[in-house]
Design an enzyme around this catalytic site. Structure first.
Site, PDB file in Angstrom:
ATOM      1  N   LYS A 238       0.818  -1.208   0.000  1.00  8.04           N
ATOM      2  CA  LYS A 238       0.000   0.000   0.000  1.00  8.04           C
ATOM      3  C   LYS A 238       0.859   1.268   0.000  1.00  8.04           C
ATOM      4  O   LYS A 238       2.010   1.278   0.437  1.00  8.04           O
ATOM      5  CB  LYS A 238      -0.947  -0.008   1.201  1.00  8.04           C
ATOM      6  CG  LYS A 238      -2.032  -1.089   1.124  1.00  8.04           C
ATOM      7  CD  LYS A 238      -3.030  -0.842   0.014  1.00  8.04           C
ATOM      8  CE  LYS A 238      -4.066  -1.949  -0.112  1.00  8.04           C
ATOM      9  NZ  LYS A 238      -5.021  -1.970   0.989  1.00  8.04           N
ATOM     10  N   ARG A 272      -4.230 -10.361   4.123  1.00 11.49           N
ATOM     11  CA  ARG A 272      -4.388 -10.364   2.660  1.00 11.49           C
ATOM     12  C   ARG A 272      -3.111  -9.806   2.032  1.00 11.49           C
ATOM     13  O   ARG A 272      -2.709  -8.680   2.340  1.00 11.49           O
ATOM     14  CB  ARG A 272      -5.601  -9.514   2.264  1.00 11.49           C
ATOM     15  CG  ARG A 272      -5.898  -9.480   0.767  1.00 11.49           C
ATOM     16  CD  ARG A 272      -7.104  -8.603   0.492  1.00 11.49           C
ATOM     17  NE  ARG A 272      -7.491  -8.619  -0.903  1.00 11.49           N
ATOM     18  CZ  ARG A 272      -6.992  -7.809  -1.845  1.00 11.49           C
ATOM     19  NH1 ARG A 272      -6.063  -6.914  -1.510  1.00 11.49           N
ATOM     20  NH2 ARG A 272      -7.411  -7.888  -3.099  1.00 11.49           N
TER      21      ARG A 272
END
Length: 293
Positions: A238, A272
């Site tokens: 991210k 995840r």
């Protein structure tokens, strides 16, 4: 009032009574019973996902990548056919999502590892369920498509409820915002007949948040334990990582692992990730060290 107390009040005073349910969904019970968190491997059949867009768009490439993720130790394969990255993604119709999924989904399910469908569209989720997909992963937490909760309830499937926002607001107490969002999602779920034992909560790292808010959500993840539901964290590659250590998505493995290990310390039960083997190794080593205490 202290923030943690405020979150508990949100969880206990606005959360509706759970729909009648067995102690837990069998698939979730299996995934959550192991000593280390379950690992969800990311499979994007999209041309424009932020990290691997276009790499697995062809069915044979997607299946090969899924087989690799499974061999690396993935407990779940999370397939998505529409990029939901916050910047620069192009919305697609349900018909286009289904067209991307149709050539690969049945063969993916046939590999034998549980599959989740990463979609905010009820029509897509219903199609995926018909192909044998086991879990719905909704980046809008049952709040964007009014038919989503009914589709999930009818299937009796587990659902990942993720926090999201249309606009970033750096002035928010992001944990309070997440808790209020979850309370609304749980109310929607209860009205549709989704048992709380079928629900996993995801704080939505990188979605509708400043980088600082994403890091705050990770640092304070344990405050969301007030809902009494398992937590999923997807910090893999991210953008917030780059604000601490400038890097392109493919260069953020170290930051991803650091974020995920801290998430597990704060209570995450499912991780995840794009990088299953490396993440699983880190989780196992951390657990082995902890076992020596």
């Amino acid at each position: 009032m202290r923030t943690a107390q405020s979150l508990r009040m949100i969880a206990t005073t606005t959360r509706p009574a759970a729909a009648a349910a067995p102690p837990g969904h069998p698939l979730l019970q299996t995934l959550l019973a192991r000593p280390t968190p379950a690992v969800m491997g990311v499979l994007n059949v999209t041309p424009d996902s932020f990290s691997d867009g276009g790499r697995f768009l062809a069915p044979e490439q997607a299946l090969a990548q899924a087989a690799k993720l499974i061999a690396d130790g993935a407990d779940i394969i999370d397939i998505g056919a529409e990029s939901t990255r916050p910047y620069g993604s192009q919305p697609v119709s349900a018909a286009e999502e289904i067209a991307r999924l149709r050539p690969v989904l049945a063969d993916l399910v046939a590999l034998g590892t549980p599959v989740s469908i990463d979609s905010m569209k009820a029509e897509v989720v219903a199609f995926a369920f018909a192909q044998g997909v086991a879990i719905a992963n909704d980046v809008w937490g049952l709040q964007r498509d009014p038919d989503m909760a009914d589709v999930v309830a009818k299937r009796g499937a587990p659902v990942v409820v993720m926090h999201n926002r249309d606009a970033v607001d750096g002035s928010l107490d992001i944990l309070k915002d997440i808790a209020e969002f979850f309370a609304r999602s749980l109310e929607i779920a209860a009205k549709a007949g989704i048992p709380q034992s079928h629900i996993v909560l995801d704080p939505g790292i990188g979605f509708g948040k400043t980088p600082e808010q994403s890091m705050a959500a990770l640092a304070r993840l344990d405050e969301l334990a007030c809902f009494g539901l398992p937590l999923l964290v997807g910090a893999s590659r991210k953008r917030f990582i780059s604000t601490v250590s400038p890097s392109e998505p493919q260069q953020r493995l170290g930051g991803s692992i650091a974020a995920h290990l801290i998430s597990v310390q704060r209570g995450a039960k499912i991780i995840r990730t794009h990088d299953v083997a490396e993440t699983l190794q880190a989780l196992r080593v951390a657990q082995a060290i902890e076992d020596q205490r």
